[in-house]
Design a protein around this motif. Structure first.
Motif, mmCIF file in Angstrom:
data_model
loop_
_atom_site.group_PDB
_atom_site.id
_atom_site.type_symbol
_atom_site.label_atom_id
_atom_site.label_comp_id
_atom_site.label_asym_id
_atom_site.label_seq_id
_atom_site.Cartn_x
_atom_site.Cartn_y
_atom_site.Cartn_z
ATOM 1 N N THR A 85 2.810 10.253 4.088
ATOM 2 C CA THR A 85 2.713 10.235 2.760
ATOM 3 C C THR A 85 2.195 8.890 2.353
ATOM 4 O O THR A 85 2.152 8.318 1.237
ATOM 5 C CB THR A 85 3.896 10.763 1.772
ATOM 6 N N ALA A 86 2.374 7.824 3.198
ATOM 7 C CA ALA A 86 2.117 6.320 3.045
ATOM 8 C C ALA A 86 0.489 6.219 2.728
ATOM 9 O O ALA A 86 -0.172 7.214 3.200
ATOM 10 C CB ALA A 86 2.643 5.471 3.914
ATOM 11 N N ILE A 87 0.282 5.228 2.217
ATOM 12 C CA ILE A 87 -1.109 4.929 1.987
ATOM 13 C C ILE A 87 -1.823 4.398 3.155
ATOM 14 O O ILE A 87 -1.087 3.430 3.702
ATOM 15 C CB ILE A 87 -1.464 4.056 0.766
ATOM 16 N N ALA A 88 -2.856 5.056 3.649
ATOM 17 C CA ALA A 88 -3.582 4.488 4.944
ATOM 18 C C ALA A 88 -4.543 3.248 4.553
ATOM 19 O O ALA A 88 -5.442 3.604 3.582
ATOM 20 C CB ALA A 88 -4.321 5.616 5.455
ATOM 21 N N ASP A 89 -4.329 2.030 4.903
ATOM 22 C CA ASP A 89 -5.405 1.002 4.447
ATOM 23 C C ASP A 89 -5.582 0.131 5.910
ATOM 24 O O ASP A 89 -4.767 -0.635 6.368
ATOM 25 C CB ASP A 89 -4.330 0.169 3.509
ATOM 26 N N TYR A 90 -7.097 0.336 6.153
ATOM 27 C CA TYR A 90 -7.311 -0.609 7.329
ATOM 28 C C TYR A 90 -8.299 -1.616 7.005
ATOM 29 O O TYR A 90 -9.248 -1.772 7.756
ATOM 30 C CB TYR A 90 -7.662 0.588 8.511
ATOM 31 N N ARG A 91 -8.612 -1.520 5.756
ATOM 32 C CA ARG A 91 -9.846 -2.416 5.288
ATOM 33 C C ARG A 91 -9.533 -4.061 5.414
ATOM 34 O O ARG A 91 -10.463 -4.720 5.864
ATOM 35 C CB ARG A 91 -9.975 -2.242 3.814
ATOM 36 N N GLU A 92 -8.209 -4.235 5.385
ATOM 37 C CA GLU A 92 -8.022 -5.622 5.711
ATOM 38 C C GLU A 92 -7.405 -5.924 6.956
ATOM 39 O O GLU A 92 -6.351 -4.990 7.185
ATOM 40 C CB GLU A 92 -6.961 -6.290 4.450
ATOM 41 N N PHE A 93 -7.607 -6.774 7.700
ATOM 42 C CA PHE A 93 -6.987 -6.990 9.028
ATOM 43 C C PHE A 93 -5.892 -7.656 8.945
ATOM 44 O O PHE A 93 -5.669 -8.970 8.496
ATOM 45 C CB PHE A 93 -7.996 -7.737 10.016
ATOM 46 N N HIS A 94 -4.597 -6.961 9.255
ATOM 47 C CA HIS A 94 -3.389 -7.771 9.194
ATOM 48 C C HIS A 94 -2.788 -7.402 10.701
ATOM 49 O O HIS A 94 -1.657 -7.520 10.642
ATOM 50 C CB HIS A 94 -2.502 -7.763 8.175
ATOM 51 N N GLY A 95 -3.525 -7.340 11.611
ATOM 52 C CA GLY A 95 -2.998 -6.967 13.069
ATOM 53 C C GLY A 95 -2.276 -7.933 13.689
ATOM 54 O O GLY A 95 -1.501 -7.721 14.465
ATOM 55 N N HIS A 96 -2.412 -9.138 13.338
ATOM 56 C CA HIS A 96 -1.635 -10.450 13.946
ATOM 57 C C HIS A 96 -0.268 -10.370 13.658
ATOM 58 O O HIS A 96 0.535 -11.003 14.211
ATOM 59 C CB HIS A 96 -2.331 -11.756 13.345
ATOM 60 N N LEU A 97 0.122 -9.583 12.577
ATOM 61 C CA LEU A 97 1.534 -9.502 12.016
ATOM 62 C C LEU A 97 2.135 -8.239 12.635
ATOM 63 O O LEU A 97 3.141 -7.786 12.356
ATOM 64 C CB LEU A 97 1.577 -9.358 10.517
ATOM 65 N N SER A 98 1.305 -7.411 13.498
ATOM 66 C CA SER A 98 1.825 -6.122 13.987
ATOM 67 C C SER A 98 3.100 -6.322 15.038
ATOM 68 O O SER A 98 3.072 -7.463 15.490
ATOM 69 C CB SER A 98 0.568 -5.389 14.854
ATOM 70 N N GLU A 99 4.082 -5.308 14.849
ATOM 71 C CA GLU A 99 5.202 -5.552 15.685
ATOM 72 C C GLU A 99 4.859 -5.152 17.196
ATOM 73 O O GLU A 99 5.727 -5.206 17.899
ATOM 74 C CB GLU A 99 6.332 -4.785 14.873
#
Lengths: 130, 278
Positions: A49-63
């Motif tokens: 139920t969370a919001i899907a948002d892949y428009r902005e790249f913040h992969g460098h913060l991925s765990e």
């Protein structure tokens, strides 16, 4: 040149090498896909139920950007951790094929093809674990 | 859109992409990136990350069947792999240097060129005996099964094939695709191997090429679990279904129609890239 008679059972023919490679690829991709599916179900049941948002790249913060963190996430049965573990196995499937080929050609005393496979294996492992 | 809806829509879209990819022979990954960026406005780095993983999945899944079929030339694959792997690492390094817009434009150009390559007429090869000493020394020549028994073929211009493979590797690492059409071009046209041998050997090599840049993509965070999951599962199912349909008789007309779809996607990528909207 045909191998000597007494060593024949130890040396793989090209057909036998192909058969083993086919098995590695088949089971590697199936097991990986199954793990991705299980991880996906856990992930969706918890975060659907969370919001899907892949428009902005913040992969460098991925765990999950390193092998160790992925293994840890998978052991703790985190949805994303399991998906990434499946992805890791998927990446390792062709690597396993190259590792097996290196071994098979080493036994066949086919130095040129052992070396070619070894170069690729080292580059793949270096790129994955460095 | 919430995560569940997004995953379901992307899953079905990926089935379609995998299906199209198998029918055109371009591979599912090639269509995933335009699909995610143009329709869902996904950042192109996430898109190429998901695409790269789906490329590895389809390569392994299909190669498992092809390798046993006797068409794949294992030795040629193992030799050319060296060239693609180094190319792929350089390509993955380059991907971080380019802006999203430049990546989109390059992607569109490569996509258009690939669609053209799969449709252009091929020169029939003449069986003329060995011409390349290194092919003989490395025992690259082989035979493939046909209705009337085994057909022997020779491998030519190994050095030329290797150089095209470096380029195929760079493009694969840069755009997160398998570069299948360029690999087929190298083996079919440059090394003059039989077409079916070229396509199955290319498919086998794609997994290793993509695995070489996967580690770099992973460290950079291009591979997002939530996005990869529906994409990989969808593309696997779609390309499996596509391969089954491909055996049917009307495959050629279907290929033409879908190639036009891919050409339109390519122009869209270039247009959006030029506008700076990707």
């Amino acid at each position: 040149m045909p191998p000597l008679e007494e060593s024949k059972s130890e040396v793989w023919s090209e057909d036998e090498i192909e058969a083993v490679i086919a098995k590695i690829l088949k089971y590697g991709s199936r097991i990986s896909a199954a793990i991705v599916l299980v991880g996906g179900i856990i992930f969706l049941s918890r975060h659907g139920t969370a919001i899907a948002d892949y428009r902005e790249f913040h992969g460098h913060l991925s765990e999950y950007r390193e092998v160790f963190d992925i293994l840890k996430g998978a052991c703790e049965l985190h949805g994303r951790g399991l998906i990434m573990f499946g992805v890791l196995l998927l990446i390792l499937t062709p690597v396993a094929r190259v590792a097996f080929s290196t071994y098979a050609y080493a036994i066949k005393h086919d130095r040129a093809f052992m070396a070619l496979n070894l170069i690729v294996l080292v580059v793949l492992l270096y790129s994955l674990f460095s | 859109m919430n995560v569940l809806d997004f995953s379901v829509v992307v899953f079905f879209g990926s089935i379609a992409a995998g299906f199209l990819g198998a029918l055109t022979g371009l591979g599912g990954g090639v269509i995933i990136t335009p699909f995610l960026t143009l329709i869902f406005h996904v950042d192109i780095r996430y898109a190429i990350g998901a695409s790269l993983i789906s490329v590895i999945a389809t390569s392994s899944g299909a190669a498992a069947a092809y390798v046993r079929g006797g068409f794949t030339n294992l030795r040629v694959g193992m030799l050319l792999q060296v060239a693609t792997v180094f190319g792929a690492i350089y390509g993955a390094y380059l991907a971080a240097q380019f802006s999203s817009s430049v990546l989109a434009i390059v992607f569109g150009l490569v996509l258009a060129f690939s669609a053209y390559l799969t449709n252009c007429p091929r020169d029939p090869h003449v069986d003329d005996g060995p011409t390349d000493a290194s092919a003989v020394r490395l025992k690259l020549d082989n035979a493939y099964p046909a209705e009337d028994g085994l057909h022997k073929y020779y491998v030519h211009n190994v050095a030329g094939g290797c150089s095209v493979m470096v380029a195929a590797g760079v493009i694969s690492g840069l755009l997160g695709i398998g570069s299948g059409s360029l690999k087929v071009l190298a083996m079919d046209q440059v090394m003059r191997m039989p077409f079916k041998v070229a396509t199955t050997t290319s498919n086998l090599m794609i997994g290793v090429t993509a695995a070489a840049s996967a580690g770099i993509y992973l460290t950079r965070g291009y591979i997002d679990a939530g996005l990869v999951m529906p994409v990989v599962l969808g593309v696997l199912i779609g390309s499996y279904a596509g391969a089954k349909v491909l055996i049917g008789a009307k495959a050629k007309t279907l290929r033409r129609v879908f190639s036009i779809v891919i050409f339109v996607l390519a122009l869209q990528m270039i247009y959006k890239g030029l506008q700076g909207k990707i």
